[in-house]
Write an enzyme that holds these catalytic residues in place. Structure first.
Site, PDB file in Angstrom:
ATOM      1  CG  MET A  20       7.918  33.497  -4.004  1.00 17.10           C
ATOM      2  SD  MET A  20       8.743  32.691  -2.596  1.00 17.10           S
ATOM      3  CE  MET A  20       8.466  33.932  -1.323  1.00 17.10           C
TER       4      MET A  20
ATOM      5  CG  ASP B 281       9.663  35.125   2.078  1.00 14.13           C
ATOM      6  OD1 ASP B 281      10.157  35.435   0.986  1.00 14.13           O
ATOM      7  OD2 ASP B 281      10.337  34.917   3.102  1.00 14.13           O
TER       8      ASP B 281
ATOM      9  CG  MET C  36       5.362  31.812  -0.169  1.00 10.98           C
ATOM     10  SD  MET C  36       6.213  30.436   0.623  1.00 10.98           S
ATOM     11  CE  MET C  36       7.729  31.245   1.139  1.00 10.98           C
TER      12      MET C  36
ATOM     13  CG  HIS D 250      10.142  37.109  -2.771  1.00  7.70           C
ATOM     14  ND1 HIS D 250      10.984  36.091  -2.379  1.00  7.70           N
ATOM     15  CD2 HIS D 250       9.884  36.891  -4.090  1.00  7.70           C
ATOM     16  CE1 HIS D 250      11.221  35.295  -3.413  1.00  7.70           C
ATOM     17  NE2 HIS D 250      10.556  35.756  -4.450  1.00  7.70           N
TER      18      HIS D 250
ATOM     19  CB  SER E 238      12.545  35.835   5.785  1.00  9.31           C
ATOM     20  OG  SER E 238      11.290  35.234   5.513  1.00  9.31           O
TER      21      SER E 238
ATOM     22  CG  HIS F 121      12.469  39.095   2.456  1.00  5.44           C
ATOM     23  ND1 HIS F 121      12.814  39.722   1.271  1.00  5.44           N
ATOM     24  CD2 HIS F 121      12.038  37.856   2.115  1.00  5.44           C
ATOM     25  CE1 HIS F 121      12.604  38.884   0.264  1.00  5.44           C
ATOM     26  NE2 HIS F 121      12.135  37.750   0.750  1.00  5.44           N
TER      27      HIS F 121
ATOM     28  CG  MET G   3      14.601  32.816  -5.579  1.00  5.51           C
ATOM     29  SD  MET G   3      14.117  33.531  -3.985  1.00  5.51           S
ATOM     30  CE  MET G   3      13.697  32.050  -3.047  1.00  5.51           C
TER      31      MET G   3
ATOM     32  CG  ASP H 296      14.779  34.788  -0.248  1.00  9.02           C
ATOM     33  OD1 ASP H 296      14.994  34.119   0.777  1.00  9.02           O
ATOM     34  OD2 ASP H 296      13.640  35.172  -0.583  1.00  9.02           O
TER      35      ASP H 296
END
Length: 229
Positions: free
Chosen positions: A72, A39, A41, A70, A12, A37, A141, A177
């Site tokens: 979020m 992330d 957010m 991913h 990540s 990966h 998760m 994750d």
């Protein structure tokens, strides 16, 4: 992307040097990363704020493996096309991030990406069986989403075993994750996972100037994970 169940390590970049993401990505790939990966957010769905589509687009040329994005964020639907256009290979979303998860997964596939479903620690597998024909990946998760470096939540091991049984022989990755280390990785691969996201456990001790520790960390996780198979 061809499907296989070999163990894949997906560092990540949440734990990378944000001022040097291009070289960080090239370094982890050179040191053995299978996927990268990302992330995303929004400070709303989760209590942290990271990257938007322009950053994802900027780092895409540096990724030669798989860009695993991913999301979020909520609402998620208005941003799917932007992240697809930015170069995501896989887009994973949470069922809580919009009113109609089935439609959201359809939209990801229509945008030309592989579709992932991300399941929070407090979310069960009820309803997931109705979505399996629309997903290429289920991300379990093992920490609450929002921050790197959190402690692994052991109650999720049983969830992964249950998910593995539900998937059967369908070509669907099980990704983990959160809190992945050489100690927790074998617990997850023994339960049925094949993709392991690791942030601080990969990047600790290394840097762009000294990337060898990235490779040592990736190999340690992979060796422990494969030993449990």
């Amino acid at each position: 992307m061809t499907f296989d169940r070999s163990i894949k390590i997906a560092p990540s970049i949440l734990s990378a040097d944000f001022a040097d993401l291009g070289r960080e990505i090239r370094a982890i790939e050179a040191q053995g990363a299978d996927w990268v990966h990302v992330d995303v957010m929004d400070g709303h769905f989760v209590p942290n704020l990271t990257f938007g589509p322009p950053v994802v687009k900027a780092i895409r040329p540096h990724i030669t493996t798989v860009m695993d994005v991913h999301l979020m964020i909520a609402p998620v639907d208005p941003y799917i096309e932007a992240f697809a256009a930015a170069g995501a290979d896989i887009i994973s979303v949470h069922p809580e991030a919009g009113p109609h998860i089935h439609r959201t997964l359809q939209a990801i596939r229509a945008a030309g990406c592989k579709a992932g479903l991300a399941i929070n620690p407090g979310t069960g597998l009820d309803g997931v069986d109705y979505l399996l024909d629309l997903v290429d990946l289920v991300c379990v998760m093992t920490v609450n989403p929002g921050f790197g470096g959190q402690k692994f939540i052991h109650s999720q091991i049983g969830k992964v075993k249950q998910l593995h049984d539900m998937i059967g022989d369908r070509p669907i990755h099980i990704e983990i994750d959160g809190g992945i280390t050489p100690e927790t990785a074998p617990l997850m691969t023994a339960a049925g996972a094949d993709v392991l996201v690791a942030g601080s456990a990969v990047f600790k001790g290394g840097s762009v100037a000294d990337p060898a520790p990235y490779g040592e960390n990736i190999r340690a996780i992979r060796t422990a994970a494969e030993a449990a198979l």
